[in-house]
Design an enzyme around this catalytic site. Structure first.
Site, short mmCIF file in Angstrom:
data_model
loop_
_atom_site.label_atom_id
_atom_site.label_comp_id
_atom_site.label_asym_id
_atom_site.label_seq_id
_atom_site.Cartn_x
_atom_site.Cartn_y
_atom_site.Cartn_z
N ARG A 248 0.84 -1.19 0.00
CA ARG A 248 0.00 0.00 0.00
C ARG A 248 0.88 1.25 0.00
O ARG A 248 2.04 1.19 0.45
CB ARG A 248 -0.92 0.00 1.23
CG ARG A 248 -1.89 -1.17 1.27
CD ARG A 248 -2.74 -1.16 2.54
NE ARG A 248 -3.69 -2.26 2.56
CZ ARG A 248 -3.43 -3.48 3.04
NH1 ARG A 248 -2.22 -3.73 3.55
NH2 ARG A 248 -4.35 -4.42 3.02
N LYS A 275 -2.43 -2.23 7.74
CA LYS A 275 -3.86 -1.93 7.85
C LYS A 275 -4.57 -2.91 8.78
O LYS A 275 -5.42 -2.52 9.58
CB LYS A 275 -4.50 -1.96 6.46
CG LYS A 275 -5.99 -1.64 6.44
CD LYS A 275 -6.53 -1.66 5.02
CE LYS A 275 -8.02 -1.34 5.01
NZ LYS A 275 -8.58 -1.35 3.64
N HIS A 337 -2.51 3.47 -5.29
CA HIS A 337 -3.09 2.25 -4.71
C HIS A 337 -3.48 1.27 -5.82
O HIS A 337 -3.53 0.05 -5.61
CB HIS A 337 -4.32 2.61 -3.87
CG HIS A 337 -4.68 1.55 -2.85
ND1 HIS A 337 -5.29 0.37 -3.20
CD2 HIS A 337 -4.48 1.49 -1.51
CE1 HIS A 337 -5.49 -0.36 -2.11
NE2 HIS A 337 -4.99 0.29 -1.08
N ARG A 340 -1.46 -1.97 -6.93
CA ARG A 340 -1.76 -3.28 -6.34
C ARG A 340 -2.77 -4.04 -7.18
O ARG A 340 -2.66 -5.26 -7.38
CB ARG A 340 -2.30 -3.10 -4.92
CG ARG A 340 -1.23 -2.70 -3.92
CD ARG A 340 -1.81 -2.07 -2.66
NE ARG A 340 -2.78 -2.91 -1.97
CZ ARG A 340 -2.49 -3.90 -1.14
NH1 ARG A 340 -1.22 -4.20 -0.91
NH2 ARG A 340 -3.44 -4.57 -0.52
N HIS A 363 -3.91 -9.26 2.33
CA HIS A 363 -5.35 -9.27 2.58
C HIS A 363 -5.67 -10.33 3.63
O HIS A 363 -5.05 -11.40 3.66
CB HIS A 363 -6.12 -9.60 1.30
CG HIS A 363 -6.20 -8.45 0.36
ND1 HIS A 363 -6.58 -8.57 -0.96
CD2 HIS A 363 -5.96 -7.12 0.55
CE1 HIS A 363 -6.56 -7.38 -1.54
NE2 HIS A 363 -6.19 -6.49 -0.65
N TYR A 373 -7.52 -19.67 11.76
CA TYR A 373 -6.68 -20.88 11.71
C TYR A 373 -5.56 -20.77 10.67
O TYR A 373 -4.51 -21.37 10.82
CB TYR A 373 -7.54 -22.10 11.40
CG TYR A 373 -8.37 -22.56 12.59
CD1 TYR A 373 -7.81 -23.35 13.59
CD2 TYR A 373 -9.70 -22.17 12.72
CE1 TYR A 373 -8.56 -23.74 14.69
CE2 TYR A 373 -10.47 -22.57 13.81
CZ TYR A 373 -9.89 -23.35 14.79
OH TYR A 373 -10.63 -23.75 15.87
#
Length: 412
Positions: A248, A275, A337, A340, A363, A373
């Site tokens: 980012r 983030k 941005h 990305r 992400h 998990y």
């Protein structure tokens, strides 16, 4: 025959001296002046509690701050409450609580308490954005409003002018933030329920717009523009660094030398700068390392890899790359941005595993159970993908003066 109490006089009160033990001067009807060994004099009303029928003392104030006449007035008001089976001490607590709600539990003060917790879970830049939006649109008119008086109609009236200007995304974010504040107030017992739940239904929905980005086949055009643009070396390296690492804008601009392990060829971004507040590791390709080598003569002795031009002790602004892209002619076509998105689209089209692409973009899985998990970042498996991506960028840069386009060419 009932005992008759002689009423006190100002002269008697003034002349009362301290003794080894505290003692009382009686005025009748339960009102008394307690004289303490240190000489302090306090007015008390002795009475029976309506519910328990037990004796209790109601503190009225300190003499001479509270005069004899005023003490009698307050005592009489308390007796009137007792005649209605109202405990004056409970009534006093209720009034103090009401005063606190009005003067202390205001929207601004509760928002500060909420924000103190909130900012621990978000990046500093996002925290600044949240508070500025409240300062600009909410606090000027509602900062001193008691939290209990915040209602849906009140907030709707406040946000409607913003909607009328077409700033629908701003309305959406403000409604969301105000809902969080009211949820906080509810959980703290300051209001019975959040009155703003569902408030977004009162406004138009903003159209979802993706970040402006280029198509994969437009990558050579971008690389050529970066290479030929009249921009500083630091800015050129920053844009290419962001493109190669798929980070980012704020993460790339704030790159620190102590986050880089050149021997292991890994860049580790700490949770505080991410983030989602999770550590993010990025395998560094030869091209990414070449960018760092280009920056070494400029900033190796400083904290940040991409130092600000005016104050080298600080990093480049997160909007530096974005503004440079606008000057290159990409306004409306590409934002920083969007680099990305360009990487993501290209890698997905090339058939790379979706989990690897998402991990490279840092992400977090929307499925909370799966996310809890699945804590792996696929570092080793991502390396071939990152090598391919950097090679793909390098291929698009052939013939240009891109920093990583060819090792023989120097950046001017």
């Amino acid at each position: 025959m009932a005992k008759v109490t002689t009423r006190l006089t100002d002269k008697e009160i003034k002349s009362a001296k301290a003794a080894d033990k505290e003692y009382n001067l009686f005025d009748g009807g339960g009102l008394r002046l307690r004289v303490k060994p240190n000489g302090a004099k306090h007015w008390l009303l002795n009475y029976y509690r309506p519910n328990s029928k037990k004796r209790a003392n109601l503190s009225l104030g300190k003499y001479p701050d509270l005069s004899l006449a005023l003490a009698r007035k307050l005592a009489q008001e308390a007796r009137e409450l007792l005649a209605q089976d109202i405990d004056p001490q409970e009534d006093k607590k209720r009034k103090q609580q009401e005063h606190k709600i009005i003067h202390q539990h205001t929207l601004l003060n509760i928002a500060k308490e909420w924000f103190e917790i909130k900012q621990g879970d978000i990046t500093p830049d996002y925290a600044i954005d949240i508070w500025r939006s409240l300062e600009l649109h909410i606090f000027p008119n509602l900062s001193n409003t008691p939290i209990k008086d915040i209602t849906a109609p009140l907030i709707i009236e406040q946000l409607k002018p913003i909607e009328a200007k077409g700033s629908l995304e701003t309305v959406k974010r403000l409604a969301q933030r105000l809902n969080e504040i009211m949820d906080f107030a509810t959980n703290c017992g300051l209001v019975a329920a959040n009155p703003l739940t569902g408030i977004k239904a009162a406004f138009k929905k903003p159209k979802k717009e993706n970040m402006a980005s280029l198509k994969p086949n437009e990558l050579p055009e971008l690389i050529s523009a970066i290479a030929n643009a009249s921009i500083k070396r630091t800015t050129r390296c920053l844009i290419e660094w962001q493109l190669h690492t798929m980070t980012r804008p704020s993460e790339a601009a704030g790159t620190r030398w102590d986050e880089i392990d050149l021997e292991a060829k890994i860049w580790t971004i700490p949770p505080a700068r991410m983030k989602k507040r999770r550590e993010h590791r990025i395998p560094l390709t030869e091209q990414a390392i070449a960018l760092l080598e280009t920056m070494m003569p400029i900033s190796q002795n400083r904290e940040f890899v991409f130092p600000a031009d005016r104050d080298p002790q600080k990093p480049c602004n997160s909007q530096t790359a974005n503004m440079a892209l606008k000057r290159m002619g990409f306004a409306g076509r590409l934002v920083s941005h969007g680099l990305r998105s360009l990487a993501s689209t290209t890698l997905n089209e090339q058939g790379f595993e979706a989990d690897l692409v998402e991990a490279a973009l840092a992400h977090v899985d929307d499925n909370q159970v799966r996310s809890a998990y699945n804590r792996t970042d696929y570092l080793e498996r991502r390396l071939p993908m990152m090598v391919w991506w950097s090679g793909h960028i390098e291929a698009a840069a052939l013939g240009s003066l891109s920093v990583t386009g060819t090792k023989q060419l120097k950046v001017i």
